[in-house]
Design a protein around this motif. Structure first.
Motif, PDB file in Angstrom:
ATOM      1  N   SER A   1       0.821  -1.215   0.000  1.00 29.97           N
ATOM      2  CA  SER A   1       0.000   0.000   0.000  1.00 29.97           C
ATOM      3  C   SER A   1       0.854   1.264   0.000  1.00 29.97           C
ATOM      4  CB  SER A   1      -0.930   0.005   1.218  1.00 29.97           C
ATOM      5  OG  SER A   1      -1.844  -1.068   1.163  1.00 29.97           O
ATOM      6  N   VAL A   2       1.982   1.234   0.723  1.00 30.08           N
ATOM      7  CA  VAL A   2       2.880   2.387   0.735  1.00 30.08           C
ATOM      8  C   VAL A   2       3.552   2.538  -0.619  1.00 30.08           C
ATOM      9  CG1 VAL A   2       4.972   3.383   1.743  1.00 30.08           C
ATOM     10  CG2 VAL A   2       3.279   2.279   3.225  1.00 30.08           C
ATOM     11  N   LEU A   3       4.114   1.476  -1.142  1.00 28.02           N
ATOM     12  CA  LEU A   3       4.872   1.530  -2.391  1.00 28.02           C
ATOM     13  C   LEU A   3       4.016   1.959  -3.570  1.00 28.02           C
ATOM     14  CD1 LEU A   3       7.340   0.981  -4.194  1.00 28.02           C
ATOM     15  CD2 LEU A   3       6.683  -1.435  -4.206  1.00 28.02           C
ATOM     16  N   THR A   4       2.778   1.482  -3.636  1.00 30.02           N
ATOM     17  CA  THR A   4       1.948   1.715  -4.820  1.00 30.02           C
ATOM     18  C   THR A   4       0.907   2.814  -4.632  1.00 30.02           C
ATOM     19  OG1 THR A   4       0.265   0.079  -4.192  1.00 30.02           O
ATOM     20  CG2 THR A   4       2.193  -0.731  -5.402  1.00 30.02           C
ATOM     21  N   LEU A   5       0.982   3.566  -3.536  1.00 30.43           N
ATOM     22  CA  LEU A   5      -0.020   4.596  -3.250  1.00 30.43           C
ATOM     23  C   LEU A   5      -1.422   3.993  -3.262  1.00 30.43           C
ATOM     24  CD1 LEU A   5       1.324   7.619  -5.350  1.00 30.43           C
ATOM     25  CD2 LEU A   5       1.912   6.959  -3.014  1.00 30.43           C
ATOM     26  N   CYS A   6      -1.544   2.821  -2.672  1.00 28.47           N
ATOM     27  CA  CYS A   6      -2.809   2.092  -2.515  1.00 28.47           C
ATOM     28  C   CYS A   6      -3.356   1.545  -3.836  1.00 28.47           C
ATOM     29  CB  CYS A   6      -3.880   2.951  -1.840  1.00 28.47           C
ATOM     30  SG  CYS A   6      -3.532   3.304  -0.096  1.00 28.47           S
ATOM     31  N   ALA A   7      -2.573   1.567  -4.910  1.00 29.85           N
ATOM     32  CA  ALA A   7      -3.047   1.037  -6.185  1.00 29.85           C
ATOM     33  C   ALA A   7      -3.208  -0.481  -6.148  1.00 29.85           C
ATOM     34  CB  ALA A   7      -2.081   1.422  -7.310  1.00 29.85           C
ATOM     35  N   CYS A   8      -2.649  -1.127  -5.139  1.00 32.73           N
ATOM     36  CA  CYS A   8      -2.757  -2.585  -5.015  1.00 32.73           C
ATOM     37  C   CYS A   8      -4.116  -3.014  -4.474  1.00 32.73           C
ATOM     38  CB  CYS A   8      -1.654  -3.111  -4.102  1.00 32.73           C
ATOM     39  SG  CYS A   8      -1.695  -2.415  -2.431  1.00 32.73           S
TER      40      CYS A   8
ATOM     41  N   PRO B   1      -8.018  -3.022  -4.991  1.00 36.40           N
ATOM     42  CA  PRO B   1      -9.079  -2.724  -5.962  1.00 36.40           C
ATOM     43  C   PRO B   1     -10.300  -2.117  -5.274  1.00 36.40           C
ATOM     44  CG  PRO B   1      -9.026  -5.072  -5.453  1.00 36.40           C
ATOM     45  CD  PRO B   1      -7.861  -4.460  -4.728  1.00 36.40           C
ATOM     46  N   PRO B   2     -11.229  -1.572  -6.086  1.00 32.33           N
ATOM     47  CA  PRO B   2     -11.266  -1.525  -7.552  1.00 32.33           C
ATOM     48  C   PRO B   2     -10.505  -0.320  -8.103  1.00 32.33           C
ATOM     49  CG  PRO B   2     -13.307  -0.671  -6.668  1.00 32.33           C
ATOM     50  CD  PRO B   2     -12.515  -1.154  -5.485  1.00 32.33           C
ATOM     51  N   LEU B   3     -10.083  -0.422  -9.345  1.00 37.48           N
ATOM     52  CA  LEU B   3      -9.267   0.613  -9.964  1.00 37.48           C
ATOM     53  C   LEU B   3      -9.962   1.979 -10.044  1.00 37.48           C
ATOM     54  CD1 LEU B   3      -6.610   1.355 -11.257  1.00 37.48           C
ATOM     55  CD2 LEU B   3      -7.437   0.436 -13.436  1.00 37.48           C
ATOM     56  N   PRO B   4     -11.273   2.062 -10.357  1.00 34.98           N
ATOM     57  CA  PRO B   4     -11.900   3.393 -10.383  1.00 34.98           C
ATOM     58  C   PRO B   4     -11.792   4.121  -9.045  1.00 34.98           C
ATOM     59  CG  PRO B   4     -13.290   1.821 -11.538  1.00 34.98           C
ATOM     60  CD  PRO B   4     -12.187   1.016 -10.893  1.00 34.98           C
ATOM     61  N   GLN B   5     -11.836   3.380  -7.940  1.00 34.42           N
ATOM     62  CA  GLN B   5     -11.675   4.008  -6.635  1.00 34.42           C
ATOM     63  C   GLN B   5     -10.229   4.454  -6.405  1.00 34.42           C
ATOM     64  OE1 GLN B   5     -14.143   4.688  -4.190  1.00 34.42           O
ATOM     65  NE2 GLN B   5     -15.427   4.294  -5.984  1.00 34.42           N
ATOM     66  N   VAL B   6      -9.272   3.698  -6.933  1.00 30.74           N
ATOM     67  CA  VAL B   6      -7.867   4.093  -6.854  1.00 30.74           C
ATOM     68  C   VAL B   6      -7.658   5.420  -7.582  1.00 30.74           C
ATOM     69  CG1 VAL B   6      -5.509   3.505  -7.563  1.00 30.74           C
ATOM     70  CG2 VAL B   6      -7.009   1.732  -6.622  1.00 30.74           C
ATOM     71  N   LEU B   7      -8.257   5.547  -8.760  1.00 29.76           N
ATOM     72  CA  LEU B   7      -8.124   6.793  -9.523  1.00 29.76           C
ATOM     73  C   LEU B   7      -8.718   7.970  -8.743  1.00 29.76           C
ATOM     74  CD1 LEU B   7      -9.144   5.501 -13.073  1.00 29.76           C
ATOM     75  CD2 LEU B   7      -6.845   5.669 -12.103  1.00 29.76           C
TER      76      LEU B   7
ATOM     77  N   LEU C   1      -8.934   8.214  -5.478  1.00 30.38           N
ATOM     78  CA  LEU C   1      -8.009   8.522  -4.390  1.00 30.38           C
ATOM     79  C   LEU C   1      -6.783   9.260  -4.900  1.00 30.38           C
ATOM     80  CD1 LEU C   1      -7.431   8.148  -1.351  1.00 30.38           C
ATOM     81  CD2 LEU C   1      -6.186   6.052  -1.950  1.00 30.38           C
ATOM     82  N   TRP C   2      -6.262   8.853  -6.062  1.00 30.06           N
ATOM     83  CA  TRP C   2      -5.088   9.520  -6.636  1.00 30.06           C
ATOM     84  C   TRP C   2      -5.382  10.971  -7.004  1.00 30.06           C
ATOM     85  CZ3 TRP C   2      -1.191   6.411 -10.052  1.00 30.06           C
ATOM     86  CH2 TRP C   2      -0.643   5.377  -9.290  1.00 30.06           C
ATOM     87  N   ASP C   3      -6.608  11.271  -7.425  1.00 32.06           N
ATOM     88  CA  ASP C   3      -6.964  12.670  -7.680  1.00 32.06           C
ATOM     89  C   ASP C   3      -6.679  13.509  -6.440  1.00 32.06           C
ATOM     90  OD1 ASP C   3      -7.901  11.825 -10.151  1.00 32.06           O
ATOM     91  OD2 ASP C   3     -10.002  11.765  -9.533  1.00 32.06           O
ATOM     92  N   PHE C   4      -7.073  12.989  -5.297  1.00 34.89           N
ATOM     93  CA  PHE C   4      -6.855  13.676  -4.020  1.00 34.89           C
ATOM     94  C   PHE C   4      -5.371  13.743  -3.663  1.00 34.89           C
ATOM     95  CE2 PHE C   4      -6.251  12.662   0.578  1.00 34.89           C
ATOM     96  CZ  PHE C   4      -6.501  13.924   1.085  1.00 34.89           C
ATOM     97  N   LEU C   5      -4.652  12.633  -3.840  1.00 34.13           N
ATOM     98  CA  LEU C   5      -3.232  12.598  -3.479  1.00 34.13           C
ATOM     99  C   LEU C   5      -2.410  13.553  -4.333  1.00 34.13           C
ATOM    100  CD1 LEU C   5      -2.620   8.767  -2.895  1.00 34.13           C
ATOM    101  CD2 LEU C   5      -3.027  10.557  -1.191  1.00 34.13           C
ATOM    102  N   PHE C   6      -2.687  13.619  -5.614  1.00 35.56           N
ATOM    103  CA  PHE C   6      -1.917  14.504  -6.479  1.00 35.56           C
ATOM    104  C   PHE C   6      -2.300  15.970  -6.244  1.00 35.56           C
ATOM    105  CE2 PHE C   6      -1.468  10.864  -9.767  1.00 35.56           C
ATOM    106  CZ  PHE C   6      -0.516  10.276  -8.960  1.00 35.56           C
ATOM    107  N   ALA C   7      -3.518  16.205  -5.785  1.00 29.52           N
ATOM    108  CA  ALA C   7      -3.942  17.575  -5.512  1.00 29.52           C
ATOM    109  C   ALA C   7      -3.310  18.109  -4.233  1.00 29.52           C
ATOM    110  CB  ALA C   7      -5.467  17.650  -5.413  1.00 29.52           C
ATOM    111  N   TYR C   8      -3.219  17.279  -3.200  1.00 26.79           N
ATOM    112  CA  TYR C   8      -2.748  17.756  -1.904  1.00 26.79           C
ATOM    113  C   TYR C   8      -1.452  17.111  -1.431  1.00 26.79           C
ATOM    114  CZ  TYR C   8      -7.048  20.351  -1.446  1.00 26.79           C
ATOM    115  OH  TYR C   8      -8.054  21.254  -1.658  1.00 26.79           O
TER     116      TYR C   8
END
Length: 449
Positions: free
Chosen positions: A360-367, A369-375, A377-384
């Motif tokens: 979870s640390v290495l992949t920013l929780c991309a490990c 699923p599901p992938l749409p939820q990962v995307l 979450l990444w919107d938030f991580l890249f924003a802040y």
């Protein structure tokens, strides 16, 4: 003035238990998005947000007097200012409600318009702040599969990724197999194989090409660094030889000669303790996968992914993966602060974070699923800031608190986390920010560097 969001500027969401989970709006209701072209060719009449961001970068570099000041250190995920944060510059203020933000012209624009046309009043700082709040409050429009024609351009802007010509990416591809090609092939065939959306959209060949190109890019950087280091050492040796032959040193005392030699040896060995950057580590395949899924071309995915692992979290892919290990230690520290009972229970069961949270640390929780939820979450991580992934991991543990405390063997739950619910995780993670001491927050910001 920094345009990077600080700890104090991170807004609050509604309490986690009141956050509704809805399917994101379909791009069918945003047909204008389909007309989006490359982020580097949109808005010919007015520079786009990403173009203005790079222009301000150039102007800042040309004018030393305009060097911005960071009030609170954080990662460089979206900062047009590339000055490294100062760890000791933490402010005492806490997160402010979204309603207290002073209205600006960018607030009246949609996220699509901000990216396409740029800030309506030329205020890049306010436009970025407004874009972040829109992403946090409304999300990036996408369908049930997480597909959005807008997302990759938002990511490129928030990551402050440089412009890359497609020919540059193709040149890396045409170099053939990199020295770590066999390691890449050993991992790519099993990347997100249980996710039908990913398997349908992204081919293994595409993932191999991307990782191989990144490996060549990192290899070139290593060779360039090694060449610079060798030249520096050669200059030092030449300087030492001239000193040894100089009349001043010949006439000096033995003690002075000994000190000069000691200084030379100390200087030459100053780089010996640095961790060597790797060109591929296991897990990079999963970290790269969402970029390929979200991007409209491999070149876009390449530049975003390469920027993430070289600027935002280089410590994650360094040979010893020291950034990941620091992140695991921080998961335990944060959990102890926000939920001491849960922390003590897991430690009592012999379950520190390094036994369950490494992927979870290495992949920013991309490990998870599901992938749409990962995307989402990444919107938030890249924003802040991608460093907030540490809080998101702890948030998942707190959400599972009751199940974990009632399970005699927590390993059964933690080694395969339940499906990711991004909105709930974001809400819980943001509720932690106020509880974290400034010095610990500074560690979280810098742990992946």
């Amino acid at each position: 003035m920094s345009i990077s969001p600080t700890k104090e500027s991170i807004p609050k969401l509604a309490p986690p238990n009141t956050i509704p989970i809805h399917d994101p709006p379909s791009p069918g209701t945003h047909r204008a998005l389909r007309r989006l072209q490359s982020s580097h060719t949109l808005g010919q009449s007015q520079p786009s947000l990403i173009q203005q961001q790079h222009r301000q970068n150039f102007q800042r570099n040309q004018s030393p007097a305009n060097t911005p000041h960071h009030a609170r250190g954080r990662s460089n995920s979206d900062a047009a200012n590339m000055t490294p944060p100062r760890p000791g510059a933490a402010a005492a203020r806490r997160p402010i409600p979204m309603s207290s933000k002073k209205p600006v012209a960018a607030d009246a624009c949609s996220l699509e318009r901000l990216i396409r046309d740029g800030p309506p009043d030329g205020d890049l700082v306010s436009a970025l702040d407004s874009a972040r709040l829109k992403i946090l409050d409304q999300g990036i429009p996408s369908d049930k599969q997480g597909m959005s024609t807008l997302r990759i351009y938002a990511w490129l802007i928030l990551l402050n990724a440089p412009i890359l010509e497609t020919d540059s990416y193709l040149a890396l591809i045409h170099r053939g197999a990199s020295p770590v090609y066999s390691k890449i092939k050993n991992d790519t065939f099993r990347t997100l194989k249980t996710d039908p959306f990913f398997v349908k959209r992204v081919s293994e060949s595409s993932l191999v090409r991307l990782l191989n190109a990144v490996a060549w890019k990192l290899q070139d950087a290593k060779e360039e660094k090694a060449g610079s280091l060798a030249m520096s050492r050669s200059n030092k040796l030449t300087h030492t030889a001239s000193l040894q032959g100089s009349p001043e040193l010949q006439s000096s005392t033995p003690a002075m000669k000994s000190r000069a030699r000691a200084i030379t040896l100390t200087t030459e060995g100053s780089d010996a303790g640095n961790s060597e950057s790797g060109t591929y580590v296991q897990g990079m395949n999963v970290l790269a996968a969402p970029f390929l899924y979200a991007a409209r071309s491999e070149a876009e995915a390449f530049v975003a992914f390469h920027h993430l692992i070289t600027v935002e979290c280089p410590g994650y892919v360094r040979g010893a993966m020291d950034g990941v290990h620091k992140g695991l230690a921080l998961v335990d520290k944060v959990l102890e602060i926000v939920d001491e009972k849960l922390y003590l229970y897991l430690i009592g069961k012999g379950m520190p974070a390094n036994l369950y949270a490494f992927p979870s640390v290495l992949t920013l929780c991309a490990c998870t699923p599901p992938l749409p939820q990962v995307l989402n979450l990444w919107d938030f991580l890249f924003a802040y800031g991608a460093h907030l992934n540490i809080l998101c991991i702890v948030a998942q543990l707190v959400v599972l608190r009751t199940s974990i405390l009632n399970e005699p063997s927590p390993t059964l739950i933690l080694r395969k986390l339940p499906p990711l619910q991004a909105d709930i995780v974001k809400g819980v993670a943001l509720s932690f920010v106020k509880q974290i001491p400034d010095d610990l927050y500074a560690e979280i910001v810098s742990h992946a560097k």
